[in-house]
Design a protein around this motif. Sequence first.
Motif, PDB file in Angstrom:
ATOM      1  N   VAL A  94      90.084  72.977 130.391  1.00  0.00           N
ATOM      2  CA  VAL A  94      89.545  74.232 129.864  1.00  0.00           C
ATOM      3  C   VAL A  94      88.875  73.987 128.514  1.00  0.00           C
ATOM      4  N   GLN A  95      89.511  73.171 127.664  1.00  0.00           N
ATOM      5  CA  GLN A  95      88.923  72.881 126.352  1.00  0.00           C
ATOM      6  C   GLN A  95      87.590  72.147 126.508  1.00  0.00           C
ATOM      7  N   ALA A  96      87.504  71.231 127.463  1.00  0.00           N
ATOM      8  CA  ALA A  96      86.240  70.516 127.711  1.00  0.00           C
ATOM      9  C   ALA A  96      85.153  71.488 128.162  1.00  0.00           C
ATOM     10  N   ARG A  97      85.536  72.459 128.992  1.00  0.00           N
ATOM     11  CA  ARG A  97      84.560  73.467 129.439  1.00  0.00           C
ATOM     12  C   ARG A  97      84.104  74.336 128.270  1.00  0.00           C
ATOM     13  N   ILE A  98      85.025  74.683 127.391  1.00  0.00           N
ATOM     14  CA  ILE A  98      84.677  75.478 126.200  1.00  0.00           C
ATOM     15  C   ILE A  98      83.719  74.686 125.322  1.00  0.00           C
ATOM     16  N   VAL A 103      78.220  73.792 123.114  1.00  0.00           N
ATOM     17  CA  VAL A 103      77.092  72.896 122.846  1.00  0.00           C
ATOM     18  C   VAL A 103      75.802  73.471 123.418  1.00  0.00           C
ATOM     19  N   HIS A 104      75.893  74.037 124.612  1.00  0.00           N
ATOM     20  CA  HIS A 104      74.699  74.558 125.289  1.00  0.00           C
ATOM     21  C   HIS A 104      74.347  75.988 124.880  1.00  0.00           C
ATOM     22  N   ASN A 105      75.244  76.656 124.203  1.00  0.00           N
ATOM     23  CA  ASN A 105      75.018  78.039 123.769  1.00  0.00           C
ATOM     24  C   ASN A 105      75.340  78.183 122.285  1.00  0.00           C
ATOM     25  N   PRO A 106      74.533  77.553 121.428  1.00  0.00           N
ATOM     26  CA  PRO A 106      74.803  77.651 119.994  1.00  0.00           C
ATOM     27  C   PRO A 106      74.711  79.107 119.532  1.00  0.00           C
ATOM     28  N   GLY A 107      75.547  79.449 118.612  1.00  0.00           N
ATOM     29  CA  GLY A 107      75.558  80.825 118.116  1.00  0.00           C
ATOM     30  C   GLY A 107      76.613  81.682 118.790  1.00  0.00           C
ATOM     31  N   VAL A 108      77.163  81.217 119.910  1.00  0.00           N
ATOM     32  CA  VAL A 108      78.241  81.950 120.577  1.00  0.00           C
ATOM     33  C   VAL A 108      79.563  81.468 119.993  1.00  0.00           C
ATOM     34  N   LYS A 109      80.387  82.398 119.591  1.00  0.00           N
ATOM     35  CA  LYS A 109      81.702  82.039 119.054  1.00  0.00           C
ATOM     36  C   LYS A 109      82.658  81.741 120.203  1.00  0.00           C
ATOM     37  N   LYS A 110      83.601  80.868 119.939  1.00  0.00           N
ATOM     38  CA  LYS A 110      84.593  80.500 120.958  1.00  0.00           C
ATOM     39  C   LYS A 110      85.304  81.741 121.509  1.00  0.00           C
ATOM     40  N   SER A 111      85.607  82.686 120.634  1.00  0.00           N
ATOM     41  CA  SER A 111      86.325  83.897 121.054  1.00  0.00           C
ATOM     42  C   SER A 111      85.472  84.809 121.933  1.00  0.00           C
ATOM     43  N   ALA A 112      84.156  84.583 121.958  1.00  0.00           N
ATOM     44  CA  ALA A 112      83.266  85.429 122.754  1.00  0.00           C
ATOM     45  C   ALA A 112      83.015  84.872 124.158  1.00  0.00           C
ATOM     46  N   ILE A 113      83.569  83.695 124.458  1.00  0.00           N
ATOM     47  CA  ILE A 113      83.347  83.104 125.774  1.00  0.00           C
ATOM     48  C   ILE A 113      84.269  83.800 126.776  1.00  0.00           C
TER      49      ILE A 113
END
Length: 186
Positions: A94-98, A103-113
């Motif tokens: 899961v961490q690797a997917r995050i 990396v592919h969606n800069p500007g997105v916060k981890k909490s917003a995934i």
Amino acid sequence: MKEHFFSAIRLTVVSMLLCSVVYVLLISGIATITPQKGKGELITVNGKTYYANIGQKFTDDKYFWSRPSAVDYNAAGSAGSNKGPSNPDYLATVQARIDTFLVHNPGVKKSAIPVDLVTASGSGLDPHISVLAANVQLKRIAKIRGIAEPNLEELILTYTEKPLLGLFGPERINVVKLNIALDQLK
């Protein structure tokens, strides 16, 4: 004891008939009256055929990404990972997917995934993502394809499926249909 023995045998035979014959015939009969006659929904575009009801792998940045699959989208082997939420291997996956998503969606916060972009479904073949999962990918796709964000928002809205009978389940989007429509945008 004899009276219970024969009752148990009769109950077993009746249960076997109900579960292995009557139920199968009922479900097969219902499937034949669906639009696809129980064969699944096929979409053919430019000579390539897709199953709309089976998850497909989309990892190119110009597409909306699918929900991850524990079986690598192999419809012959539907399964989940069978790893619990505290399993170190599962947490690493899961961490690797995050990390990949960030990396592919800069500007997105981890909490917003959204969770459906980093965890596999129980079958590993879920063809849908949440509306939130589509919206969080919108900026990446708009930038790469040179499409205005409002146009992508409208496309997402067009392909949003409502809950069954307006009651059961969340709104969702079929990724295959959405990406096919995305390719057809000019």
